[in-house]
Design a protein around this motif. Sequence first.
Motif, PDB file in Angstrom:
ATOM      1  N   LEU A 205     -35.468 -25.794  59.891  1.00 53.60           N
ATOM      2  CA  LEU A 205     -34.715 -25.213  57.890  1.00 53.60           C
ATOM      3  C   LEU A 205     -34.879 -26.478  57.104  1.00 53.60           C
ATOM      4  O   LEU A 205     -34.390 -27.938  58.752  1.00 53.60           O
ATOM      5  CB  LEU A 205     -33.225 -24.974  58.303  1.00 53.60           C
ATOM      6  N   PHE A 206     -35.426 -26.609  56.901  1.00 50.55           N
ATOM      7  CA  PHE A 206     -34.912 -28.365  55.073  1.00 50.55           C
ATOM      8  C   PHE A 206     -33.586 -29.315  55.218  1.00 50.55           C
ATOM      9  O   PHE A 206     -32.908 -28.383  55.285  1.00 50.55           O
ATOM     10  CB  PHE A 206     -35.835 -28.754  54.395  1.00 50.55           C
ATOM     11  N   GLU A 207     -33.241 -30.339  55.556  1.00 51.78           N
ATOM     12  CA  GLU A 207     -31.648 -30.627  55.265  1.00 51.78           C
ATOM     13  C   GLU A 207     -30.811 -30.060  54.172  1.00 51.78           C
ATOM     14  O   GLU A 207     -30.104 -29.614  54.222  1.00 51.78           O
ATOM     15  CB  GLU A 207     -31.870 -31.776  55.944  1.00 51.78           C
ATOM     16  N   THR A 208     -31.425 -30.039  53.131  1.00 51.05           N
ATOM     17  CA  THR A 208     -30.870 -29.483  52.118  1.00 51.05           C
ATOM     18  C   THR A 208     -30.885 -28.369  51.885  1.00 51.05           C
ATOM     19  O   THR A 208     -29.276 -27.799  51.519  1.00 51.05           O
ATOM     20  CB  THR A 208     -31.989 -30.174  50.755  1.00 51.05           C
ATOM     21  N   ASP A 209     -31.485 -28.156  52.534  1.00 49.20           N
ATOM     22  CA  ASP A 209     -31.354 -26.232  52.799  1.00 49.20           C
ATOM     23  C   ASP A 209     -30.000 -25.870  54.229  1.00 49.20           C
ATOM     24  O   ASP A 209     -28.987 -25.144  53.654  1.00 49.20           O
ATOM     25  CB  ASP A 209     -32.352 -25.614  53.187  1.00 49.20           C
ATOM     26  N   ALA A 210     -29.947 -26.949  54.978  1.00 41.26           N
ATOM     27  CA  ALA A 210     -28.881 -27.111  55.739  1.00 41.26           C
ATOM     28  C   ALA A 210     -27.876 -27.388  55.309  1.00 41.26           C
ATOM     29  O   ALA A 210     -26.896 -26.848  55.501  1.00 41.26           O
ATOM     30  CB  ALA A 210     -29.201 -27.530  56.608  1.00 41.26           C
ATOM     31  N   GLY A 211     -27.195 -28.572  54.220  1.00 38.89           N
ATOM     32  CA  GLY A 211     -26.359 -28.637  53.906  1.00 38.89           C
ATOM     33  C   GLY A 211     -25.544 -27.285  52.507  1.00 38.89           C
ATOM     34  O   GLY A 211     -24.184 -27.456  52.949  1.00 38.89           O
ATOM     35  N   LYS A 212     -27.020 -26.730  52.315  1.00 34.83           N
ATOM     36  CA  LYS A 212     -26.251 -25.631  51.269  1.00 34.83           C
ATOM     37  C   LYS A 212     -25.580 -25.070  52.266  1.00 34.83           C
ATOM     38  O   LYS A 212     -24.476 -23.583  51.524  1.00 34.83           O
ATOM     39  CB  LYS A 212     -27.206 -25.013  50.575  1.00 34.83           C
ATOM     40  N   MET A 213     -26.254 -25.001  53.180  1.00 37.31           N
ATOM     41  CA  MET A 213     -25.747 -23.354  54.334  1.00 37.31           C
ATOM     42  C   MET A 213     -24.310 -23.246  54.560  1.00 37.31           C
ATOM     43  O   MET A 213     -23.202 -23.114  54.799  1.00 37.31           O
ATOM     44  CB  MET A 213     -26.557 -23.625  55.352  1.00 37.31           C
ATOM     45  N   PHE A 214     -24.239 -24.580  54.809  1.00 40.18           N
ATOM     46  CA  PHE A 214     -22.651 -25.249  55.540  1.00 40.18           C
ATOM     47  C   PHE A 214     -21.891 -25.674  54.013  1.00 40.18           C
ATOM     48  O   PHE A 214     -20.188 -24.746  54.406  1.00 40.18           O
ATOM     49  CB  PHE A 214     -22.892 -27.213  56.015  1.00 40.18           C
ATOM     50  N   TYR A 215     -21.842 -25.960  52.794  1.00 40.93           N
ATOM     51  CA  TYR A 215     -21.669 -25.866  51.556  1.00 40.93           C
ATOM     52  C   TYR A 215     -20.675 -24.095  51.863  1.00 40.93           C
ATOM     53  O   TYR A 215     -19.646 -24.259  51.608  1.00 40.93           O
ATOM     54  CB  TYR A 215     -21.825 -26.418  50.511  1.00 40.93           C
ATOM     55  N   LEU A 216     -21.495 -23.109  51.756  1.00 39.78           N
ATOM     56  CA  LEU A 216     -21.443 -22.028  51.586  1.00 39.78           C
ATOM     57  C   LEU A 216     -20.271 -21.172  53.099  1.00 39.78           C
ATOM     58  O   LEU A 216     -19.740 -20.738  52.426  1.00 39.78           O
ATOM     59  CB  LEU A 216     -22.879 -21.027  51.267  1.00 39.78           C
ATOM     60  N   LEU A 217     -21.030 -21.754  53.600  1.00 39.47           N
ATOM     61  CA  LEU A 217     -19.976 -21.185  55.230  1.00 39.47           C
ATOM     62  C   LEU A 217     -18.572 -22.318  54.559  1.00 39.47           C
ATOM     63  O   LEU A 217     -17.721 -21.429  55.178  1.00 39.47           O
ATOM     64  CB  LEU A 217     -20.436 -22.388  56.493  1.00 39.47           C
ATOM     65  N   GLY A 218     -17.668 -22.747  54.069  1.00 38.46           N
ATOM     66  CA  GLY A 218     -16.965 -22.887  53.593  1.00 38.46           C
ATOM     67  C   GLY A 218     -16.425 -22.748  52.601  1.00 38.46           C
ATOM     68  O   GLY A 218     -15.022 -22.913  52.334  1.00 38.46           O
ATOM     69  N   LYS A 219     -17.184 -22.525  51.707  1.00 35.04           N
ATOM     70  CA  LYS A 219     -16.982 -21.688  50.586  1.00 35.04           C
ATOM     71  C   LYS A 219     -16.602 -20.048  49.958  1.00 35.04           C
ATOM     72  O   LYS A 219     -15.651 -19.661  49.660  1.00 35.04           O
ATOM     73  CB  LYS A 219     -17.775 -22.296  49.108  1.00 35.04           C
ATOM     74  N   LYS A 220     -17.294 -19.339  50.706  1.00 35.05           N
ATOM     75  CA  LYS A 220     -17.292 -17.959  50.840  1.00 35.05           C
ATOM     76  C   LYS A 220     -16.546 -17.794  51.392  1.00 35.05           C
ATOM     77  O   LYS A 220     -15.991 -17.605  52.410  1.00 35.05           O
ATOM     78  CB  LYS A 220     -18.714 -17.540  51.249  1.00 35.05           C
ATOM     79  N   ASP A 221     -15.922 -16.429  51.090  1.00 35.05           N
ATOM     80  CA  ASP A 221     -15.198 -15.542  51.495  1.00 35.05           C
ATOM     81  C   ASP A 221     -15.449 -15.092  52.716  1.00 35.05           C
ATOM     82  O   ASP A 221     -15.823 -13.301  52.782  1.00 35.05           O
ATOM     83  CB  ASP A 221     -14.705 -14.454  50.543  1.00 35.05           C
ATOM     84  N   ILE A 222     -14.979 -15.354  54.062  1.00 33.40           N
ATOM     85  CA  ILE A 222     -15.926 -15.135  55.669  1.00 33.40           C
ATOM     86  C   ILE A 222     -15.732 -14.773  56.436  1.00 33.40           C
ATOM     87  O   ILE A 222     -14.115 -15.695  56.347  1.00 33.40           O
ATOM     88  CB  ILE A 222     -17.525 -15.773  55.887  1.00 33.40           C
ATOM     89  N   GLU A 223     -15.779 -13.839  57.265  1.00 34.41           N
ATOM     90  CA  GLU A 223     -14.643 -14.045  58.375  1.00 34.41           C
ATOM     91  C   GLU A 223     -15.334 -14.847  59.537  1.00 34.41           C
ATOM     92  O   GLU A 223     -16.255 -15.462  59.204  1.00 34.41           O
ATOM     93  CB  GLU A 223     -15.129 -12.330  58.911  1.00 34.41           C
ATOM     94  N   SER A 224     -14.010 -15.160  60.492  1.00 35.08           N
ATOM     95  CA  SER A 224     -13.753 -16.370  61.144  1.00 35.08           C
ATOM     96  C   SER A 224     -15.719 -15.751  61.976  1.00 35.08           C
ATOM     97  O   SER A 224     -15.565 -14.106  62.121  1.00 35.08           O
ATOM     98  CB  SER A 224     -13.339 -15.910  62.089  1.00 35.08           C
ATOM     99  N   GLY A 225     -15.814 -16.249  63.035  1.00 36.15           N
ATOM    100  CA  GLY A 225     -17.340 -16.224  63.598  1.00 36.15           C
ATOM    101  C   GLY A 225     -18.337 -17.292  64.040  1.00 36.15           C
ATOM    102  O   GLY A 225     -18.326 -18.054  63.687  1.00 36.15           O
ATOM    103  N   VAL A 226     -19.197 -16.518  65.081  1.00 38.05           N
ATOM    104  CA  VAL A 226     -20.612 -17.905  64.471  1.00 38.05           C
ATOM    105  C   VAL A 226     -21.827 -17.069  63.725  1.00 38.05           C
ATOM    106  O   VAL A 226     -21.782 -16.263  63.519  1.00 38.05           O
ATOM    107  CB  VAL A 226     -21.425 -17.095  66.371  1.00 38.05           C
ATOM    108  N   TYR A 227     -22.949 -17.826  62.951  1.00 39.33           N
ATOM    109  CA  TYR A 227     -22.787 -18.154  62.033  1.00 39.33           C
ATOM    110  C   TYR A 227     -24.675 -19.207  62.501  1.00 39.33           C
ATOM    111  O   TYR A 227     -24.305 -20.332  62.788  1.00 39.33           O
ATOM    112  CB  TYR A 227     -22.655 -18.029  60.542  1.00 39.33           C
ATOM    113  N   HIS A 228     -25.239 -18.607  62.360  1.00 38.21           N
ATOM    114  CA  HIS A 228     -26.901 -19.522  62.461  1.00 38.21           C
ATOM    115  C   HIS A 228     -26.737 -19.881  61.094  1.00 38.21           C
ATOM    116  O   HIS A 228     -27.430 -19.341  60.124  1.00 38.21           O
ATOM    117  CB  HIS A 228     -27.292 -18.113  63.008  1.00 38.21           C
ATOM    118  N   VAL A 229     -27.363 -20.972  61.516  1.00 39.68           N
ATOM    119  CA  VAL A 229     -27.843 -21.947  60.042  1.00 39.68           C
ATOM    120  C   VAL A 229     -29.965 -22.662  61.083  1.00 39.68           C
ATOM    121  O   VAL A 229     -29.861 -23.145  61.366  1.00 39.68           O
ATOM    122  CB  VAL A 229     -27.445 -23.104  60.065  1.00 39.68           C
ATOM    123  N   ALA A 230     -30.377 -21.827  60.127  1.00 39.72           N
ATOM    124  CA  ALA A 230     -31.883 -21.937  60.470  1.00 39.72           C
ATOM    125  C   ALA A 230     -32.523 -21.225  58.994  1.00 39.72           C
ATOM    126  O   ALA A 230     -32.261 -21.024  58.137  1.00 39.72           O
ATOM    127  CB  ALA A 230     -32.273 -21.073  61.522  1.00 39.72           C
TER     128      ALA A 230
END
Length: 299
Positions: A205-230
């Motif tokens: 996974l390219f670095e900018t896409d990883a940054g986007k995924m982490f941004y969304l993990l903080g922004k989106k209304d999601i449940e607590s738990g484990v998520y893959h960044v890949a």
Amino acid sequence: MRIVLTGATSMIGVALINECIENGDTVLAIVREGTSRLKRLPEADLVQVEYADLDTLDNVKGDGQPYDVFYHFAWGHTAKAERDYPLAQEDNIRTTLEAVNLANKLGCKRFVGAGSQAEYGNYTSAISEDTVPNPITSYGISKYSANMLSRRMCQQLDIKHIWARIFSVYGCNDNEGTMLNYAIDQFLNGEPAGFSAATQTWNYLFETDAGKMFYLLGKKDIESGVYHVAGNESKPLRQFIQQVASKFENAKCEFAAPGDATVYGIEPSTTKSYQALDFTPSVSFDEGINKVIEYRKSR
């Protein structure tokens, strides 16, 4: 959104900060005093820098206003000689819990921790967030322990806990000595590059896409738990290497003969994280490699 992050000068930390700036979000970047990577941080009014290492996180003050999300990327003792040294890795469990304390002090209601594929151990099949972790190195064990204890602490403090297990992220700000950087440098110098048999399944996974995924993990209304960044493509590592080699004239790859031992790779499922975040990678491996090649040429 107002965020705090440790490990701000790391590859993914920088990518996350750039994503925040693009979205007009405030960033408190925690960095080590004297780090040679400070120049990586973008200069922007939205970014405030405070200096602290993992043992002095309690000294961080912020700007006096509450923050929303705390991202914990910093992790000590990552050199090869220390990754499987239990006493060194034990420190990281403690400092992860101190990061949770800081998140609480700064008013954060969400904690996003940077986990690792190493928490799963060796698997020959696809790995989902429901796969039972069986770490075999001190690094993997400490990541898993930090996950479990920080989750419990967040529950006690009423902080949402997100644990993002990172698989293989690459990019221009990647550490020196990675397999991709080694291969690119060898090919740029017109020299052959030697590899293992490289038959294991891999994922990038390219670095900018990883940054986007982490941004969304903080922004989106999601449940607590484990998520893959890949990434969204897994295939034999040899194919990725050959794709890099195809960018050069007369690039020579030297692969070792396959052995009889079981080969363990990575094949992460991204269904849960992609659906929860409404995410699809925007940079293909081909495009990402072009960016890394141009960057390493410029150096």
